[in-house]
Design a protein around this motif. Structure first.
Motif, PDB file in Angstrom:
ATOM      1  N   TYR A   1       0.903  -1.078  -0.007  1.00  0.00           N
ATOM      2  CA  TYR A   1       0.074   0.018  -0.006  1.00  0.00           C
ATOM      3  C   TYR A   1       0.890   1.130  -0.112  1.00  0.00           C
ATOM      4  O   TYR A   1       1.851   1.581   1.064  1.00  0.00           O
ATOM      5  CB  TYR A   1      -1.031  -0.175   1.123  1.00  0.00           C
ATOM      6  N   GLY A   2       0.725   2.009  -1.305  1.00  0.00           N
ATOM      7  CA  GLY A   2       1.845   3.093  -1.385  1.00  0.00           C
ATOM      8  C   GLY A   2       1.768   4.445  -0.145  1.00  0.00           C
ATOM      9  O   GLY A   2       2.599   4.744   0.034  1.00  0.00           O
ATOM     10  N   TYR A   3       0.625   4.082   0.453  1.00  0.00           N
ATOM     11  CA  TYR A   3       0.464   5.401   1.456  1.00  0.00           C
ATOM     12  C   TYR A   3       1.152   4.977   2.663  1.00  0.00           C
ATOM     13  O   TYR A   3       1.039   5.899   3.666  1.00  0.00           O
ATOM     14  CB  TYR A   3      -1.065   5.813   1.491  1.00  0.00           C
ATOM     15  N   MET A   4       1.440   3.636   2.899  1.00  0.00           N
ATOM     16  CA  MET A   4       1.936   3.225   4.406  1.00  0.00           C
ATOM     17  C   MET A   4       3.657   3.361   4.306  1.00  0.00           C
ATOM     18  O   MET A   4       4.167   3.622   3.299  1.00  0.00           O
ATOM     19  CB  MET A   4       1.665   1.798   4.454  1.00  0.00           C
TER      20      MET A   4
ATOM     21  N   LYS B   1       6.917   7.021   2.702  1.00  0.00           N
ATOM     22  CA  LYS B   1       6.023   6.229   2.171  1.00  0.00           C
ATOM     23  C   LYS B   1       6.455   5.247   1.188  1.00  0.00           C
ATOM     24  O   LYS B   1       7.234   5.590   0.336  1.00  0.00           O
ATOM     25  CB  LYS B   1       4.831   7.102   1.637  1.00  0.00           C
TER      26      LYS B   1
END
Lengths: 254, 66, 273
Positions: free
Chosen positions: C90-93, C132
């Motif tokens: 998940y790129g936002y993590m 991120k």
């Protein structure tokens, strides 16, 4: 199982915030909550301002006009925005393959579907309640306290319809693995439901009437018992769709 | 003028939401340079020119993945 | 004991038979190279070991760490770590957030999660990375992929082409990490890069046209097929003819003697040092 559910629903909430989905939904529904009474209140003034020479006799707007606007906005624009924002709920995971890492750690497939559905439902409920609360407050501010008969039944109906839409998006996304599949499934189902409502006998049980059709109840017209069959069918439909999604997902190649 | 005062309780919060949406969208566009379609200038113009719907449109369909 | 036993597995997609009755064993605590051309069926085999694909009906069995693998069930997955060929996150993590999600899903003890995550980030060299994941390079993602695969201390680590998409430095880093894991877990990794196999594998199996064409320990392979060549390296430039003459004078005249060209890989590694 419970820990997996907690971990995954936490991820879902985090995702809605990180992708701005949460904020957009809240902002848009807050806006609808304000716009509905505003439009009701301002329509006569606006018509008066566009002075065409014709004398249009407008009755003084009432609280009922405000609620009519509320149901119209939520049932149309509100649902469209909900559907677009959640169209990728399953397909984003499939098209990128982000579930592979988690599934190979022993994540149960039913937990994936349940956590996603519950997290989306809570966000939708929060947005809906904000919209409802705002509209309620402004309506009281302008028209004084209004007796609302069968409030719970009336206001629960559009929320339930939103739940059906979310479940449809998840089923479509799981079957087709892409956003268009989600949107198509949702659109097709709504068309079918609306087609069914053309049959007079069936319309009593048709969840399509949940989106905005319970308005009559507020006005005090119509019996609540008339709408209960549609509510029950709607709830069963939503639950059935979630179970179907789980079953499809269990057989799916990731 | 008196007519307008009637609507003040609406206008202020709506203006606040609108500005918040606009500001967050513009900041996001300036800090990220990936879009599902279109380019930076196009989205800036849309956000500034079209009230409320512009920024919402950007976040819903314009914003690229991280 | 064997970490993995595959007996008589077949798999067809439609008319195409991808795997035809393959069998092999992987002993515990070794690095097992699974070699084959693109499309030979390596990924298919690995996905079946993980229960992500169903073997053809009625064919054979897969036993991982002493337990039978069943399609769709995740029971054996707590014993197996999996690194997909292109791991997706998940790129936002951030790495720590992602690993803690993995740890909770894998059911790790709450108190040990933090320590375990730091340990793994140290192992894969991402201790200082706190951006991120969306902005990471392929190499960094692959290393994070190794970390997530190892989160629950699996006995068996399965890596699908872990080095194919990487540049030489990234490849070296991944191979070094895999070598470090050896001893703690059995590593099975598929590849079509034979140099990687030579660097770290103890055993190999070669998959060709859906069948196991060769299976053996690396040591045995080399003894069985004794080489007739020897490679020499000098500190200074030498004349190939002279080397040949010296050897011939000792009664070991080489059939061929020439100056080896430097490998592009060694030049590359030196240039970007």
């Amino acid at each position: 199982m419970i820990r997996q559910f907690q971990a995954l629903s936490k991820k879902e909430f985090y995702e809605s915030a990180a992708t701005f989905r949460l904020y957009i939904l809240l902002a848009v529904f807050l806006l609808f909550g304000m716009l509905s009474p505003l439009i009701a209140k301002a329509t006569p003034d606006l018509l008066a301002a566009i002075d065409t020479g014709m004398v249009i006799e407008m009755p003084e707007p009432t609280a009922l006009d405000s609620w009519t606007q509320f149901f119209k906005n939520v049932a149309q624009m509100g649902m469209i925005i909900l559907v677009i924002l959640y169209s990728g709920i399953m397909s984003n995971e499939f098209s990128k393959g982000t579930l592979v890492n988690l599934l190979t750690k022993g994540l149960s497939r039913s937990v994936v579907i349940l956590a996603k559905f519950v997290a989306a439902s809570i966000v939708w409920l929060a947005s809906y309640l904000i919209c409802l609360g705002t509209c309620w407050a402004y309506t009281i501010y302008f028209w004084g306290s209004v007796e609302i008969s069968n409030a719970f039944l009336t206001f629960a109906a559009p929320w339930l319809f939103g739940e059906i839409l979310i479940a449809l998006l998840m089923l479509g996304g799981t079957i087709f693995s892409n956003v268009y599949g989600s949107l198509f499934t949702c659109f097709a189902a709504v068309v079918v439901l609306n087609a069914i409502s053309l049959i007079p006998k069936a319309s009593r049980y048709n969840p399509a009437s949940l989106a905005g059709g319970t308005l009559a109840l507020i006005a005090g017209a119509g019996e609540p018992s008339q709408f209960i069959p549609a509510m029950v069918v709607g709830a069963v439909l939503a639950a059935g769709l979630v179970v179907a999604t789980i079953e499809v997902f269990k057989r799916k190649r990731v | 003028m008196e007519e307008l005062f009637k609507y003040i309780p609406f206008l202020i919060p709506i203006a606040v939401i609108q500005l918040a949406l606009l500001a967050s969208a513009v900041v996001h566009i300036l800090r990220h340079n990936s879009f599902r379609f279109g380019n930076r200038l196009m989205w800036l113009i849309i956000c500034v020119a079209v009230n409320i719907i512009g920024p919402v449109l950007y976040f819903v369909i314009g914003k690229g993945d991280d | 004991m064997n970490a993995l036993e595959i007996k008589g597995i077949s798999k067809s997609f439609g008319q195409k038979k991808v795997l035809d009755d393959i069998s092999f064993q992987v002993p515990e605590n070794c690095v097992f190279g699974f070699i084959g051309a693109n499309g030979a069926g390596k990924t298919t085999t690995m996905k079946m070991i993980l229960g992500l694909l169903k073997p053809d009906n009625g064919t054979g069995s897969i036993i991982a760490c002493g337990e039978k693998v069943a399609f769709g069930s995740s029971k054996t997955n707590r014993l197996i770590g999996y690194l997909p060929d292109v791991p997706e996150f998940y790129g936002y993590m951030r790495p720590k957030e992602y690993l803690s999600l993995c740890a909770e899903i894998a059911g790790l003890d709450k108190k040990s999660i933090k320590g375990r995550i730091n340990e793994l980030l140290e192992l894969v060299g991402l201790s200082d990375a706190n951006k991120k994941i969306g902005g990471y390079s392929r190499g960094m993602k692959q290393r994070l992929g190794v970390a997530q695969a190892l989160i629950s201390e699996p006995k068996l680590l399965i890596c699908d082409e872990p080095t194919s998409a990487l540049d030489p430095i990234g490849r070296k880093e991944i191979l070094d990490i895999l070598r470090q894991i050896k001893g703690k877990a059995t590593v099975v990794f598929s590849t079509h890069i034979l140099a990687d196999v030579e660097r770290i594998c103890d055993r190999v199996a070669v998959l060709n046209k859906g069948k196991i064409a060769l299976e053996s320990a690396i040591g045995e392979l080399k003894v069985d097929r004794k080489s007739k060549s020897i490679s020499l390296e000098f500190d200074k430039e030498v004349d190939a003819d002279e080397v040949a003459r010296v050897l011939a004078s000792k009664g070991m005249a080489p059939a061929k003697c020439e100056i080896a060209e430097r490998s592009i890989e060694s030049l590359f590694l030196e240039a970007v040092k």
